[in-house]
Design an enzyme around this catalytic site. Structure first.
Site, PDB file in Angstrom:
ATOM      1  N   HIS A  15       0.826  -1.201   0.000  1.00  0.00           N
ATOM      2  CA  HIS A  15       0.000   0.000   0.000  1.00  0.00           C
ATOM      3  C   HIS A  15       0.867   1.261   0.000  1.00  0.00           C
ATOM      4  O   HIS A  15       0.370   2.357   0.223  1.00  0.00           O
ATOM      5  CB  HIS A  15      -0.937  -0.006   1.216  1.00  0.00           C
TER       6      HIS A  15
ATOM      7  N   PRO B 154       2.749   3.812  -2.107  1.00  0.00           N
ATOM      8  CA  PRO B 154       2.789   4.227  -3.519  1.00  0.00           C
ATOM      9  C   PRO B 154       4.198   4.267  -4.092  1.00  0.00           C
ATOM     10  O   PRO B 154       4.406   3.952  -5.271  1.00  0.00           O
ATOM     11  CB  PRO B 154       2.145   5.610  -3.500  1.00  0.00           C
ATOM     12  N   GLY B 155       5.178   4.649  -3.265  1.00  0.00           N
ATOM     13  CA  GLY B 155       6.559   4.705  -3.741  1.00  0.00           C
ATOM     14  C   GLY B 155       7.081   3.331  -4.123  1.00  0.00           C
ATOM     15  O   GLY B 155       7.717   3.145  -5.171  1.00  0.00           O
ATOM     16  N   LYS B 156       6.823   2.347  -3.274  1.00  0.00           N
ATOM     17  CA  LYS B 156       7.248   0.976  -3.581  1.00  0.00           C
ATOM     18  C   LYS B 156       6.541   0.457  -4.824  1.00  0.00           C
ATOM     19  O   LYS B 156       7.152  -0.200  -5.671  1.00  0.00           O
ATOM     20  CB  LYS B 156       6.946   0.049  -2.400  1.00  0.00           C
TER      21      LYS B 156
ATOM     22  N   GLU C 251      -0.938  -7.992   9.243  1.00  0.00           N
ATOM     23  CA  GLU C 251      -0.021  -7.669  10.329  1.00  0.00           C
ATOM     24  C   GLU C 251       1.303  -8.355  10.059  1.00  0.00           C
ATOM     25  O   GLU C 251       1.351  -9.553   9.771  1.00  0.00           O
ATOM     26  CB  GLU C 251      -0.593  -8.145  11.669  1.00  0.00           C
TER      27      GLU C 251
ATOM     28  N   ASP D 261       9.474  -6.561   1.482  1.00  0.00           N
ATOM     29  CA  ASP D 261       9.645  -6.079   2.857  1.00  0.00           C
ATOM     30  C   ASP D 261      11.059  -5.537   2.930  1.00  0.00           C
ATOM     31  O   ASP D 261      12.018  -6.232   2.574  1.00  0.00           O
ATOM     32  CB  ASP D 261       9.429  -7.180   3.897  1.00  0.00           C
ATOM     33  N   SER D 262      11.175  -4.309   3.333  1.00  0.00           N
ATOM     34  CA  SER D 262      12.487  -3.675   3.299  1.00  0.00           C
ATOM     35  C   SER D 262      12.624  -2.742   4.482  1.00  0.00           C
ATOM     36  O   SER D 262      11.644  -2.358   5.117  1.00  0.00           O
ATOM     37  CB  SER D 262      12.683  -2.913   1.984  1.00  0.00           C
TER      38      SER D 262
ATOM     39  N   LYS E 279      18.809   5.179  -9.199  1.00  0.00           N
ATOM     40  CA  LYS E 279      18.546   4.384  -7.994  1.00  0.00           C
ATOM     41  C   LYS E 279      18.087   2.978  -8.368  1.00  0.00           C
ATOM     42  O   LYS E 279      18.541   1.984  -7.794  1.00  0.00           O
ATOM     43  CB  LYS E 279      17.493   5.067  -7.120  1.00  0.00           C
TER      44      LYS E 279
ATOM     45  N   HIS F 111      19.003  -1.675  -3.168  1.00  0.00           N
ATOM     46  CA  HIS F 111      18.729  -2.966  -2.529  1.00  0.00           C
ATOM     47  C   HIS F 111      17.572  -3.672  -3.214  1.00  0.00           C
ATOM     48  O   HIS F 111      17.589  -4.892  -3.407  1.00  0.00           O
ATOM     49  CB  HIS F 111      18.427  -2.753  -1.050  1.00  0.00           C
TER      50      HIS F 111
END
Length: 209
Positions: A24, A26-28, A55, A84-85, A191, A196
């Site tokens: 959720h 937006p950047g990712k 969760e 997941d970062s 980038k 990563h």
């Protein structure tokens, strides 16, 4: 049991078509959609499908990515990719790490989160150093429960005050080694070529496309 499960370490290939981006943020979603562009994938955000945010109860980045991807695949009936970062700061014993998003609070105030990180590092004294690294885990899940996971890392140093308005999250306070500008100052394409997330994505591409 299918052949995919019967073969130890088998890597399942991803066919062109719809893929849920189980985030959720937006950047990712923008970054992952840009990375997927060349592969005939039609990215659909979890938010656009009104999928709930699970969760994050995992104890590793990969565990959380798998949890998010598997829930999105199960609810949507489509393959799903989750990220997941987090930022791991050496002076803070790896914090905020898995809790990087939570440090920004319910309003996702990353200006506050960056200030909290910097205050914590400064409180450790001048010998603590400013070393840090970003970790990204990507998990790709199918509705039948099959999942593949990949991890990337980039090391760098923290700077203050934050610099630049590109990127998102902690990007403005992180300068990757061998560079003199922050992720927040860096052109998005630059980038994407070395982050990563890009490193984890390179592993995913090599395996499943």
């Amino acid at each position: 049991m299918s052949d995919d499960f019967g073969q130890e370490q088998a890597i399942r290939k991803l066919a062109p078509g719809k893929l849920v981006i189980a985030s959720h943020n937006p950047g990712k979603v923008r970054e992952i959609a840009a990375l997927l562009g060349p592969f005939g994938i039609e990215p659909i955000s979890a938010a656009s499908l009104d999928l709930p945010e699970p969760e994050e109860t995992g104890t590793t980045f990969i565990a959380n990515a798998e949890l998010k991807a598997m829930q999105a695949a199960d609810l949507s009936g489509l393959p799903a990719l989750a990220d997941d970062s987090g930022l791991c700061v050496e002076a803070l014993d790896g914090d905020p790490g898995l809790f990087s998003a939570r440090w920004a609070g319910p309003t996702k105030d990353f200006a506050m989160a960056m200030q909290t990180v910097w205050d914590g590092v400064e409180a450790k004294g001048p010998d603590a150093g400013h070393g840090a690294y970003f970790i990204c885990a990507l998990a790709l899940a199918w509705p039948d429960g099959h999942v593949e996971a990949f991890e990337g890392r980039i090391d760098g140093t923290l700077v203050w005050p934050p610099r630049g308005d590109q990127g998102f999250g902690y990007d403005p306070m992180f300068v990757p080694y061998e560079h003199d500008i922050s992720f927040g100052e860096m052109d998005p394409d630059a980038k994407h070529a070395m982050s990563h997330r890009a490193k984890a994505f390179d592993k995913l591409v090599a395996a499943v496309f």
